[in-house]
Design a protein around this motif. Structure first.
Motif, mmCIF file in Angstrom:
data_model
loop_
_atom_site.group_PDB
_atom_site.id
_atom_site.type_symbol
_atom_site.label_atom_id
_atom_site.label_comp_id
_atom_site.label_asym_id
_atom_site.label_seq_id
_atom_site.Cartn_x
_atom_site.Cartn_y
_atom_site.Cartn_z
ATOM 1 N N UNK A 188 0.850 -1.596 -0.314
ATOM 2 C CA UNK A 188 0.015 -0.059 0.024
ATOM 3 C C UNK A 188 1.218 0.965 -0.055
ATOM 4 N N UNK A 189 2.163 0.882 0.793
ATOM 5 C CA UNK A 189 2.851 1.918 0.985
ATOM 6 C C UNK A 189 3.303 3.182 -0.731
ATOM 7 N N UNK A 190 4.079 1.154 -1.175
ATOM 8 C CA UNK A 190 4.620 1.746 -2.376
ATOM 9 C C UNK A 190 3.498 1.651 -3.901
ATOM 10 N N UNK A 191 1.985 1.687 -3.692
ATOM 11 C CA UNK A 191 1.043 2.072 -4.160
ATOM 12 C C UNK A 191 0.727 3.320 -4.412
ATOM 13 N N UNK A 192 0.775 4.159 -2.955
ATOM 14 C CA UNK A 192 0.150 5.393 -2.570
ATOM 15 C C UNK A 192 1.437 6.342 -3.609
ATOM 16 N N UNK A 193 2.673 5.759 -4.144
ATOM 17 C CA UNK A 193 3.250 6.512 -4.749
ATOM 18 C C UNK A 193 3.721 8.044 -4.539
ATOM 19 N N UNK A 194 4.527 8.488 -4.977
ATOM 20 C CA UNK A 194 5.515 9.640 -5.278
ATOM 21 C C UNK A 194 4.278 11.152 -5.329
ATOM 22 N N UNK A 195 5.276 12.225 -5.400
ATOM 23 C CA UNK A 195 4.394 13.544 -5.234
ATOM 24 C C UNK A 195 5.494 14.156 -5.882
ATOM 25 N N UNK A 196 4.887 15.871 -6.673
ATOM 26 C CA UNK A 196 6.000 16.758 -6.802
ATOM 27 C C UNK A 196 4.912 17.774 -6.080
ATOM 28 N N UNK A 197 5.529 18.920 -6.149
ATOM 29 C CA UNK A 197 5.506 20.583 -5.901
ATOM 30 C C UNK A 197 4.652 21.815 -6.388
ATOM 31 N N UNK A 198 4.300 22.228 -6.727
ATOM 32 C CA UNK A 198 4.564 23.101 -7.961
ATOM 33 C C UNK A 198 3.750 24.852 -7.028
ATOM 34 N N UNK A 199 4.605 25.672 -7.165
ATOM 35 C CA UNK A 199 3.921 27.043 -6.575
ATOM 36 C C UNK A 199 3.780 28.404 -7.663
ATOM 37 N N UNK A 200 3.743 29.053 -7.547
ATOM 38 C CA UNK A 200 2.833 30.277 -7.338
ATOM 39 C C UNK A 200 3.992 30.911 -8.847
ATOM 40 N N UNK A 201 5.770 31.006 -8.510
ATOM 41 C CA UNK A 201 6.030 31.274 -9.398
ATOM 42 C C UNK A 201 7.364 29.996 -9.296
ATOM 43 N N UNK A 202 8.250 29.679 -10.818
ATOM 44 C CA UNK A 202 8.725 28.580 -11.073
ATOM 45 C C UNK A 202 10.485 28.647 -10.165
ATOM 46 N N UNK A 203 10.963 29.967 -9.803
ATOM 47 C CA UNK A 203 11.639 29.985 -8.994
ATOM 48 C C UNK A 203 11.316 29.588 -7.509
ATOM 49 N N UNK A 204 10.213 29.367 -7.740
ATOM 50 C CA UNK A 204 9.854 29.158 -5.972
ATOM 51 C C UNK A 204 10.002 28.020 -5.829
ATOM 52 N N UNK A 205 8.947 27.692 -6.931
ATOM 53 C CA UNK A 205 8.809 25.876 -6.967
ATOM 54 C C UNK A 205 10.143 24.920 -6.931
ATOM 55 N N UNK A 206 11.378 25.620 -7.468
ATOM 56 C CA UNK A 206 12.883 24.692 -7.897
ATOM 57 C C UNK A 206 12.962 25.025 -6.191
ATOM 58 N N UNK A 207 12.707 25.996 -5.843
ATOM 59 C CA UNK A 207 13.882 26.084 -3.906
ATOM 60 C C UNK A 207 12.843 25.207 -3.373
ATOM 61 N N UNK A 208 12.132 24.952 -3.426
ATOM 62 C CA UNK A 208 10.199 23.886 -3.119
ATOM 63 C C UNK A 208 10.668 22.725 -3.248
ATOM 64 N N UNK A 209 11.214 22.408 -3.862
ATOM 65 C CA UNK A 209 11.698 20.726 -4.943
ATOM 66 C C UNK A 209 12.613 20.772 -4.177
ATOM 67 N N UNK A 210 14.035 21.489 -3.949
ATOM 68 C CA UNK A 210 14.956 21.401 -3.666
ATOM 69 C C UNK A 210 15.568 20.599 -2.200
ATOM 70 N N UNK A 211 14.326 21.561 -1.402
ATOM 71 C CA UNK A 211 14.211 20.967 -0.186
ATOM 72 C C UNK A 211 14.088 19.897 -0.351
ATOM 73 N N UNK A 212 12.645 19.376 -0.260
ATOM 74 C CA UNK A 212 11.998 18.583 -0.083
ATOM 75 C C UNK A 212 12.719 17.635 -0.828
ATOM 76 N N UNK A 213 13.300 17.258 -1.440
ATOM 77 C CA UNK A 213 14.049 16.055 -1.984
ATOM 78 C C UNK A 213 15.654 16.436 -0.868
ATOM 79 N N UNK A 214 15.562 17.202 -0.137
ATOM 80 C CA UNK A 214 16.875 16.914 0.246
ATOM 81 C C UNK A 214 16.769 16.959 1.865
ATOM 82 N N UNK A 215 15.906 17.161 2.436
ATOM 83 C CA UNK A 215 15.813 18.018 3.272
ATOM 84 C C UNK A 215 16.369 16.564 4.241
ATOM 85 N N UNK A 216 16.157 16.164 5.738
ATOM 86 C CA UNK A 216 17.242 15.236 6.412
ATOM 87 C C UNK A 216 15.868 14.847 7.139
ATOM 88 N N UNK A 217 16.121 13.127 7.562
ATOM 89 C CA UNK A 217 14.892 12.825 8.068
ATOM 90 C C UNK A 217 14.554 11.944 8.908
#
Length: 380
Positions: free
Chosen positions: A59-88
């Motif tokens: 179930x966890x694997x089938x739930x799948x992945x996701x991406x995010x979008x913001x109003x401006x492209x540079x903010x989308x890139x900033x947020x995507x970089x954070x989500x890809x590299x945040x320490x968990x």
């Protein structure tokens, strides 16, 4: 004007639910510990029943992945970089690892608690999945919301920064703070299944490890009956030495009427296929995963139908709806630390459950139909 004043005061008079019961000892009863016998039971269930553990990971694997979008492209890139590299934690990084562990706790215990860890400057340092054994929930004074409390050294205190804590529950009952595990109702089924498996092991140990019954029958003469005990002991000694000789072949020679029979050779082990399948059907029905995806080949021509795919897709989308507020809170907190207030949109990956061949055929048929419409336009 007096009437309008009364109406306005009546609208704001009820600040808590009228159906929420309070008493002088409410502070003692409002704590709901997540460390219950069910939590340890659910852990043991996943360890004892591999099919159940595989279903949750599926179930966890089938739930799948996701991406995010913001109003401006540079903010989308900033947020995507954070989500890809945040320490968990746990030598992992990325929001996907955090969401997988968060969903695992949600499915197993019915409740999941996460936290946004910040540094001295207020920036997000890491994402943390809390252990439900260390958490208790308390009813807030408004009678609606829940406060996350930490159990430490016999004391329970609410967290200092509740705005950084995320709480999700699965299928909560009316008036309850905690959710229900996906395995609710399965302990009885698993108990029967474990009894069947244990009985199969015991029966194979008894029947598979052949034991022999050696019987010596004395004759009617006086001498044979007089030395019956000595001859029985001699037969027993010779038989024991013959069986303990290991890989060496050794004959057994006895005098008189001696019969040897295998104990349990004529017994038939009960057929466990039907009862085991009945128990597994209950587990499959509870998890919502098709049997063949769990390695259960109950039919040689079994495959996922469109109806099964739609039902499973709706289940996975329900889990996504529970995770959406958690992901949005993390994203908003990240942007707020940068002084950004853009709107955030979560775009989940498409759930593909059908065979790739069938999808390719469907795309081919659509392309052929579109080509025919272009070649033979209808006159209006």
């Amino acid at each position: 004007m007096g009437i309008f004043k009364k109406l306005s005061s009546a609208k704001t008079a009820v600040s808590t639910p009228q159906t929420y019961r309070k008493n002088p000892f409410d502070s003692l009863e409002s704590y709901v510990p997540l460390l219950t016998p069910q939590t340890s039971l659910y852990r043991e269930l996943r360890e004892a029943v591999p099919v159940l553990d595989a279903a949750i990971y599926k179930i966890i694997r089938l739930t799948g992945g996701f991406s995010v979008e913001c109003g401006r492209e540079k903010n989308t890139k900033l947020l995507s970089d954070f989500l890809d590299n945040v320490n968990v934690g746990g030598n992992q990084q990325g929001i996907s690892a955090f969401v997988s562990t968060y969903l695992d706790s949600l499915l197993t215990y019915g409740t999941a608690v996460g936290e946004i860890v910040t540094d001295a400057d207020g920036d997000i340092k890491a994402l943390y999945n809390a252990d439900v054994d260390d958490i208790q929930l308390k009813r807030a004074e408004d009678g609606i919301n829940a406060l996350v409390c930490l159990r430490s050294f016999g004391k329970t205190e609410p967290v200092k920064f509740p705005n950084l804590v995320m709480l999700s529950v699965l299928n909560p009952e009316a008036g309850q703070l905690c959710g229900n595990s996906i395995m609710k109702g399965l302990p009885f089924i698993a108990n029967i299944l474990m009894k069947i498996y244990n009985t199969i092991g015991v029966n194979w140990e008894r029947v598979g490890n052949v034991r022999f019954a050696v019987t010596y029958k004395p004759q009617n003469d006086v001498v044979d009956r007089a030395y019956a005990r000595d001859r029985a002991q001699q037969v027993a000694r010779e038989w024991s030495e013959a069986m303990q000789s290991g890989k060496q072949v050794r004959d057994f020679v006895a005098v008189g009427d001696v019969s040897i029979k295998a104990i349990g050779a004529d017994n038939q082990i009960l057929d466990s296929e039907v009862p085991v399948r009945q128990m597994l059907e209950q587990i499959v029905a509870k998890t919502g995963i098709p049997p063949f995806m769990l390695g259960l080949s109950w039919s040689s021509t079994e495959r996922m139908s469109s109806q099964q795919a739609d039902v499973l897709t709706s289940e996975l989308e329900a889990y996504r709806r529970i995770l959406n507020p958690v992901i949005l809170k993390i994203c908003r907190t990240c942007l707020m630390t940068k002084g950004i207030t853009d709107d955030i949109k979560i775009i989940w990956d498409d759930i593909t459950l059908q065979d790739e061949v069938e999808l390719a055929k469907a795309a081919l048929y659509r392309a052929q139909a579109e080509k025919l419409r272009e070649e033979n336009p209808t006159d209006e």
